[in-house]
Design an enzyme around this catalytic site. Structure first.
Site, PDB file in Angstrom:
ATOM      1  N   LEU A   1       0.708  -1.209  -0.162  1.00 29.37           N
ATOM      2  CA  LEU A   1       0.013   0.093   0.100  1.00 29.37           C
ATOM      3  C   LEU A   1       0.842   1.177  -0.186  1.00 29.37           C
ATOM      4  O   LEU A   1       0.323   2.448   0.038  1.00 29.37           O
ATOM      5  CB  LEU A   1      -0.936  -0.144   1.296  1.00 29.37           C
ATOM      6  CG  LEU A   1      -1.582  -1.132   1.332  1.00 29.37           C
ATOM      7  CD1 LEU A   1      -2.610  -1.317   2.337  1.00 29.37           C
ATOM      8  CD2 LEU A   1      -2.749  -1.477  -0.019  1.00 29.37           C
TER       9      LEU A   1
ATOM     10  N   ASP B   1      -0.015  -9.312  -5.703  1.00 33.87           N
ATOM     11  CA  ASP B   1       1.252  -8.986  -5.316  1.00 33.87           C
ATOM     12  C   ASP B   1       1.112  -7.256  -5.998  1.00 33.87           C
ATOM     13  O   ASP B   1       2.118  -6.772  -6.669  1.00 33.87           O
ATOM     14  CB  ASP B   1       2.198  -9.822  -6.210  1.00 33.87           C
ATOM     15  CG  ASP B   1       3.672  -9.460  -5.641  1.00 33.87           C
ATOM     16  OD1 ASP B   1       3.744  -8.884  -4.446  1.00 33.87           O
ATOM     17  OD2 ASP B   1       4.738  -9.481  -6.422  1.00 33.87           O
TER      18      ASP B   1
END
Lengths: 331, 429
Positions: B66, B308
């Site tokens: 993130l 991913d």
């Protein structure tokens, strides 16, 4: 496979020279034939033709080079272009400027052709994909990937000294793994239909699946040299020992250095080439480098004519056969 | 009681073997209270028409970066959890390689509370296996677990000292924590950036041999057997690694594995001429490897597909291939790429949804990924017939780095619910 033909414009004319891979046979022949006509320019008293008058050529060498940069500079000057030499590895890039920023800044100065050398494979492709239409890129070596002008001058040399490529067996010896010269030569020789291309090196210096490039691989130099018409030696960087690629200079020279005795296994009239810089006593014996079969210095001379031909074809008015090649991978 | 009803949707909930057209009822506290039949006293506050749509558990993504904290110029917790829910993903697991590293309880709590603030997807962090991911000193794993870490991992950083790795596994096993491993030998990887094979040779790019994966995997498996730790292998990339995992599972070792959606679709050949969008780690390998990964999904050896997700700013990919940053902005192609496998008849829709929901939830050990009555209402509703083309301005994620631009997909998320709240609805911003 993407077929964005970066190297050609919408009319099928050569716009950039980035790699030999996928270059049509006719384009290669155009370059070699044009180079023939430029040989005489270098022999005149006034060594200039006005083909690129008013154009600016930037030699953009992110990686050090003497021979290649100098021959490009001379070639551009003989075509009457203005030439600027830049070595940005020491200036802007160390200040954190990106590769494309450097190019954009130079482009803003209204330059027309960049001769680019960079340590990373694909650098010339990246730049070519991001310049405006009127700017041309010639790849003067990118990482391990390609060195197309070297391959073309090698073809030119072979053709001058041995005649048509079609009948010839060529051996490339040395550090194939790290060599952009070898990759470009392999594509060039195969495109012109060489009878056989061999690569010779210990397994540590042969790339994985090298046969897929269209070569026969040998680890025994005596076997590999047997019956060839052309021997191209590659430079071995002395630092290769630390990467555990070779054991020692002595053993390397014993096994893969070109000596008169090993050269004796090739055809009696075989020629010896080397893109330089040579490591005498490591990759080549002085007796061979300076011997009668060596065409190492003519290679340098022809390099100017070949680079003139490339620049003239790409930017100037020199005639080129418009190509609409079918099939094959192109950049 | 007031609540939401999802009407007429085709409910697929592999955990409960549910595959039928039924209404689904959610109460005002955010739990699923009924399927098929309205619970007593249920009053409809909102009705979502799901006729012709698939209603499944919110997707669970085992690995998404993130970029917060540390790399906020690439993306933020807010931008990426928003992208997640737009893609039907309601639970995310993030690796500890943030900056600073998630190696203290404070960092683990910070990540969760930031995510909580936006109220979009649930974010579960992995704690670092070693302090600073340096491969030397162990982290306070009991405290990390207490602070909400669902497992421990050294992310992509190697632990070269096998004794440290052994102790780290033993220590994790003490607290019944799953260790998440990336099988990659740093010496064999060296400066590699592509699969060591035909394409790398042609382009003159330094290769990562298959042995970089198998050597590390063999070492890790031996230590898993020795220590008895439960382990999960992130992102297997090669056929030989799959074969080794099959053997390990046969022996009864507690090992699971995931694969990324892009490794199921792309090979080294997609790199073409230096397409940096295909620069990923581990690298895209050969067609044979890709097919082995697909087969491993079919026979259950690999039990999860993940994104991913690695969002990047455009400049990260505008560099020569080896110097470009690896990774794909993958959240928004996770479901579409998985549905392509269904379209290609490699998986049934039920299997595909299980690989994105209940199976990764089991690996995480988190209660999610099902539509059981009483479960939190994390729900993904998608139109299985909607055709669309991915283009850069369609991305919700800050990262638009994707090799799938221009690809045509079938199946599009229309609604996402997290904890009973509609957090995404197609067409409304």
């Amino acid at each position: 496979m993407k077929r964005d033909d970066l190297q050609f414009d919408s009319h099928g004319r050569l716009r950039h020279l980035l790699t030999i891979e996928g270059l049509p046979r006719q384009t290669i022949l155009d370059i070699l034939n044009t180079a023939e006509s430029f040989i005489s320019v270098g022999e005149r008293e006034i060594k200039k033709v006005p083909l690129l008058r008013g154009k600016t050529v930037v030699n953009l060498f992110f990686e050090a080079s003497t021979r290649t940069r100098t021959t490009f500079e001379i070639a551009a000057k003989r075509l009457s272009a203005d030439v600027i030499n830049l070595n940005p590895s020491a200036s802007s890039t160390s200040k954190g400027e990106t590769l494309l920023d450097t190019v954009r800044n130079l482009e803003a100065m209204h330059t027309e052709l960049f001769v680019v050398r960079h340590r990373e494979s694909g650098a010339a492709h990246l730049i070519a994909a991001h310049v405006p239409e009127h700017v041309h890129i010639v790849n003067a070596g990118d990482g391990r990937h390609a060195h197309p002008t070297q391959a073309l001058l090698d073809l030119f040399t072979i053709r001058r000294h041995k005649g048509p490529i079609e009948n010839l067996k060529v051996a490339i010896v040395g550090d194939i793994l790290h060599s952009r010269v070898a990759r470009s030569e392999i594509h060039a020789l195969n495109t012109l239909g060489a009878a056989e291309v061999r690569v010779i090196a210990p397994k540590t210096l042969l790339p994985t699946a090298v046969e897929k490039l269209g070569v026969h691989a040998y680890t025994d130099m005596r076997e590999g040299l047997s019956g060839v018409d052309v021997v191209i030696m590659l430079r071995l960087q002395r630092e290769r020992m630390t990467g555990a690629f070779i054991s020692s200079e002595q053993e390397y020279f014993n096994l893969y250095g070109l000596t008169p005795e090993k050269l004796g296994l090739a055809k009696p009239d075989a020629i010896v080439m080397h893109p330089g810089p040579m490591n005498r006593g490591l990759d080549i014996d002085s007796a061979v480098a300076d011997g009668p079969q060596s065409v190492i210095l003519p290679q340098v001379t022809y390099g100017i004519a070949v680079r003139m031909a490339i620049m003239a074809l790409i930017m100037g008015g020199a005639a080129q056969t418009e190509s609409a090649p079918a099939g094959g991978r192109r950049a | 009681m007031m609540g939401i009803v999802i009407k007429g949707g085709h409910i697929i909930d592999p955990a409960n073997k549910l595959d039928a057209v039924k209404d689904l009822y959610i109460d005002s506290t955010g739990f699923i209270t009924g399927i098929g039949k309205a619970p007593e006293g249920f009053e409809v506050a909102r009705s979502i028409d799901a006729h012709g749509q698939i209603v499944c558990p919110g997707l669970v993504d085992l690995r998404a970066r993130l970029r917060e904290p540390g790399l906020e110029y690439k993306a933020t917790m807010e931008s990426e959890t928003r992208a997640a829910v737009a893609a039907g993903i309601t639970t995310l697991c993030c690796p500890p390689d943030t900056w600073p590293v998630i190696d203290t309880p404070a960092m683990a709590q910070m990540v969760q509370s930031r995510a909580w603030r936006f109220g979009l997807a649930f974010v579960h962090p992995l704690g670092a296996l070693t302090q600073g991911l340096e491969g030397k000193l162990l982290t306070d794993m009991a405290a990390l677990e207490e602070a909400g870490c669902v497992g421990v991992s050294n992310a992509l950083e190697p632990i070269t000292d096998t004794l440290v790795l052994r102790r780290a596994m033993e220590y994790a096993a003490t607290f019944d924590l799953t260790v998440y491993l990336h099988a990659e030998d740093p010496w064999l990887r060296n400066t590699g950036c592509v699969h060591e094979g035909e394409v790398g040779t042609r382009l003159g790019l330094p290769g990562i041999p298959e042995a970089a994966e198998t050597v590390a995997l063999a070492r890790d498996l031996a230590l898993i057997e020795q220590t008895g730790v439960r382990a999960h292998f992130c992102n297997l990339s090669g056929a030989r690694a799959v074969a080794m995992l099959v053997e390990a599972q046969k022996q009864g070792l507690p090992v699971t594995a995931d694969v990324t959606a892009h490794h199921l679709h792309l090979t080294e050949h997609d790199i073409g001429y230096f397409n940096t969008q295909c620069h990923v780690r581990p690298p895209l390998r050969s067609l044979r490897d890709r097919d082995a990964l697909r087969a491993a999904l079919q026979n259950g050896v690999i039990s999860s597909i993940c994104s991913d997700h690695q969002p990047h700013e455009p400049d990260a990919k505008l560099a020569p291939f080896a110097e470009s940053e690896p990774g794909i902005s993958g959240l928004e192609t996770l479901l579409p790429l998985t549905l392509k496998l269904v379209e290609d008849k490699l998986l049934t829709l039920n299997e595909a949804i299980a690989l994105l929901t209940v199976k990764p939830a089991e690996i995480l050990g988190v209660e999610c990924g099902t539509l059981s009555v009483g479960a939190t209402a994390d729900i993904c509703i998608f139109d299985p017939k909607s055709h669309w083309i991915l283009n850069a301005d369609k991305f919700v994620s800050r990262g638009r780095n994707s090799p799938f631009l221009g690809w045509e997909f079938t199946g599009r998320v229309t609604h996402t619910l997290v904890g009973g709240e509609v957090v995404f609805e197609l067409g409304s911003t």
